[in-house]
Scaffold this active site. Sequence first.
Site, short mmCIF file in Angstrom:
data_model
loop_
_atom_site.label_atom_id
_atom_site.label_comp_id
_atom_site.label_asym_id
_atom_site.label_seq_id
_atom_site.Cartn_x
_atom_site.Cartn_y
_atom_site.Cartn_z
NE ARG A 143 -20.52 6.45 4.48
CZ ARG A 143 -20.68 7.77 4.61
NH1 ARG A 143 -21.75 8.24 5.24
NH2 ARG A 143 -19.79 8.61 4.11
CG HIS A 174 -17.23 6.56 8.34
ND1 HIS A 174 -17.18 7.82 7.78
CD2 HIS A 174 -17.38 5.70 7.29
CE1 HIS A 174 -17.30 7.74 6.47
NE2 HIS A 174 -17.43 6.46 6.14
CG ASP A 175 -16.25 3.79 16.21
OD1 ASP A 175 -15.67 4.80 16.67
OD2 ASP A 175 -16.45 2.77 16.86
CG ASN A 189 -17.35 11.16 9.70
OD1 ASN A 189 -17.31 10.21 8.93
ND2 ASN A 189 -16.56 11.25 10.76
N PRO A 248 -11.07 6.20 4.03
CG PRO A 248 -10.84 3.97 3.42
CD PRO A 248 -11.28 4.85 4.56
CG HIS A 274 -20.08 1.02 -0.99
ND1 HIS A 274 -18.99 1.68 -1.53
CD2 HIS A 274 -20.22 1.50 0.28
CE1 HIS A 274 -18.50 2.52 -0.63
NE2 HIS A 274 -19.23 2.42 0.48
CB THR A 275 -24.24 -4.86 -2.00
OG1 THR A 275 -25.25 -5.47 -2.80
CG2 THR A 275 -24.44 -5.30 -0.56
CG ASP A 281 -26.93 -3.18 -6.10
OD1 ASP A 281 -27.26 -3.11 -7.29
OD2 ASP A 281 -26.87 -4.25 -5.48
CG ASP A 319 -27.52 -8.54 -3.97
OD1 ASP A 319 -26.69 -7.61 -4.12
OD2 ASP A 319 -28.67 -8.48 -4.42
#
Length: 326
Positions: free
Chosen positions: A65, A69-70, A97, A166, A196-197, A245, A253
């Site tokens: 992450r 974000h960078d 952040n 976002p 986001h898994t 998840d 995955d």
Amino acid sequence: MASAVSFYFILLLVLCLLVTAKASDAGSLKPDYYLCNCPEAEAIIFSGVQKAVAQEPRMAASLLRLHFHDCFVNGCDASVLLDDTPTLTGEKTAAPNANSLRGFEVIDSIKAELEFACPGIVSCADILAIAARDSVLLTGGPVWQVQLGRRDSRTANKALANTSIPAPTSNVPKLIQKFQNVGLTREDMVTLSGAHTIGKARCATFNARLQNQPDPTLEKLLLTSLQMLCLNGFSNNSNAVANLDLQTPIIFDNKYYKNLLSGEGILMSDQVLYSSGGSTEALVKFYTENQKAFFENFKVSMIKMGNIQPLLGKDGEIRHNCRFPN
């Protein structure tokens, strides 16, 4: 035997001279950028990430992450790592952040080892890019050649961090626009959302889906469990965290996409990729059935993201401490 060894070292020297000459033209990023001036760089970074993830599996998602974000703020220049000073306002306190980004100490430790081995050579921006790749690899995801040669910014942009990253409440058109603003496509957006898994989300990022008229796209048992976790009477437990998840939270995955089909996307910005019934639904369904395709496309999209507006040549600097300009 001695002549063969001598030939090998002469060949390596010639190769290094060629690589150095190519690097000096500042034309583009290159996977072999540190071949001669810090050949152990990637091994040092991998070891640091491996140790951190072994101590806390969630750290893999946190390091991944950080790179996201960078790159979304003035490109991949390690501006996200800068601390506030009397003359500089960093991005760490920007809304996306603050009380959210983690892993800064891991980057500090890796940077310290690199400065000992190769002083002033490896940029903080490249550390972030490699650490993101290694975090995916260590959690069972794909591996790719990271393009290297980024330099570090001397400044940060808190205002842009507040507007360009976002938000977890975004709808599909807003998500597509935010990604297009940095040169990424709708397909890149759906693919990179698959990060986001792994990882967790703070209740503050999805509490609005649980209150008053709860979001009907949330699976009912999940809704109940999240309400118990995040809502305490009339006050919100904003800093509690939930797995993004539910099934395999520390394994990279395609379960993330399968969760969306069953209404188990924790963040609104995740669930809308399927529930809105728009232009992203087909790709979500495809990834639920084809993890190999997701992995292959994720590699491509990560390389594209890592190429967003890098500082090259004599632009920027190589920070000695990732938290402060030199």
